[in-house]
Write an enzyme that holds these catalytic residues in place. Structure first.
Site, PDB file in Angstrom:
ATOM      1  N   THR A  33       0.758  -1.302   0.145  1.00  0.00           N
ATOM      2  CA  THR A  33       0.079  -0.378  -0.623  1.00  0.00           C
ATOM      3  C   THR A  33       0.278   1.548   0.359  1.00  0.00           C
ATOM      4  OG1 THR A  33      -1.988   0.870   1.111  1.00  0.00           O
ATOM      5  CG2 THR A  33       0.184  -0.125   2.690  1.00  0.00           C
ATOM      6  N   ASN A  34       0.407   2.506   0.503  1.00  0.00           N
ATOM      7  CA  ASN A  34       0.680   4.048   0.045  1.00  0.00           C
ATOM      8  C   ASN A  34       0.925   4.531   1.501  1.00  0.00           C
ATOM      9  OD1 ASN A  34      -0.931   5.552  -0.957  1.00  0.00           O
ATOM     10  ND2 ASN A  34      -0.576   3.791  -2.448  1.00  0.00           N
TER      11      ASN A  34
END
Ligand code: CTP
Ligand code: CA
Length: 226
Positions: A33-34
């Site tokens: 993810t980020n």
């Protein structure tokens, strides 16, 4: 607080907002993810409701609570988000793509936990669908707003994305700047259209950025100059 003249400027308009960071599964216990917090997108959804719009929020990973009174659809991956947006795009008036969509996902998602083996391991990734670019190709009357979070050369990259993805507006921010970007409650953005810089906002709350952005979009939608 918004001036009274802004109340209801999006009445009768359907606004679709995507927010948060997508989750790309590696195996049942791991994912990519980020740093997106979802705050900017949620602020846009709330502001749109405040301005009278019919809002549909498509939310990937975020710690934000679903806003009261707003239809919120939870999604995980870029592909999920793409499909969710596709279902509502045709009937929407404004689409705001505030989500941080993964550019690549694992080629395969393992169904069991991947076991530790050699000293190195390689994860093969493949490009995701660029949702905004796809909407830019499909759009008829929809007003399309993209986001560009950059660490340098902000104006150049933002304008390039605006053109490449056929957006009406692009909201650019320098995430290395104090009070801007991921996880913060404030933001400092520049808004561009095809002609160039339209609006330069100082460091203000994401709520305020959202209201200014949507007011601009509403003005443009109704054909008024701003
Ligand atoms: N976006 C999207 N689908 C993707 C990647 C990005 O819809 N697969 C959207 C984002 O939601 C954002 C805009 O495109 O509104 C710009 O995202 P950004 O990551 O800045 O642009 P990229 O084209 O992915 O370029 P890069 O990451 O290389 O800077
Ligand atoms: Ca990207």
């Amino acid at each position: 607080e918004m001036a009274n003249s802004s109340t209801g400027i999006l009445h009768g308009k359907k606004v679709v907002v995507t927010a948060g960071g997508t989750i790309e599964r590696i195996d049942p216990v791991r994912y990519i993810t980020n740093d997106s917090s979802g705050k900017m997108g949620f602020a846009v959804a709330k502001a749109a409701k405040q301005l009278g719009a019919d809002v549909h929020l498509i939310a990937a990973h975020t710690d934000e609570a679903p806003p009261e009174g707003i239809r919120t659809e939870k999604v995980n991956s870029a592909q999920d988000m793409y499909e969710a947006v596709q279902r509502v795009f045709e009937t929407s008036d404004i689409v705001v793509k505030a989500a941080a969509v993964a550019d690549y996902r694992p080629v395969e998602t393992a169904t069991s936990k991947i076991k530790k083996r050699g000293e190195t391991m390689t994860l093969e990734l493949v490009k995701t669908t660029d949702i905004l670019e796809s909407l830019g190709r499909q759009k008829t009357s929809q007003f399309l707003i993209g986001f560009a979070a950059e660490t340098d050369t902000v104006e150049y990259f933002a304008k390039d994305k605006l053109k490449r993805k056929n957006c009406d507006l692009i909201v650019a921010n320098d995430v290395t700047q104090e009070g801007a970007g991921f996880g913060t409650d404030t933001n400092s953005v520049q808004i561009f259209d095809k002609e160039g810089l339209v609006l330069q906002l100082p460091v203000i709350s994401k709520e305020e950025v959202a209201l200014r952005l949507l007011t601009l979009a509403a003005d443009r939608l109704s054909g008024r100059s701003s």
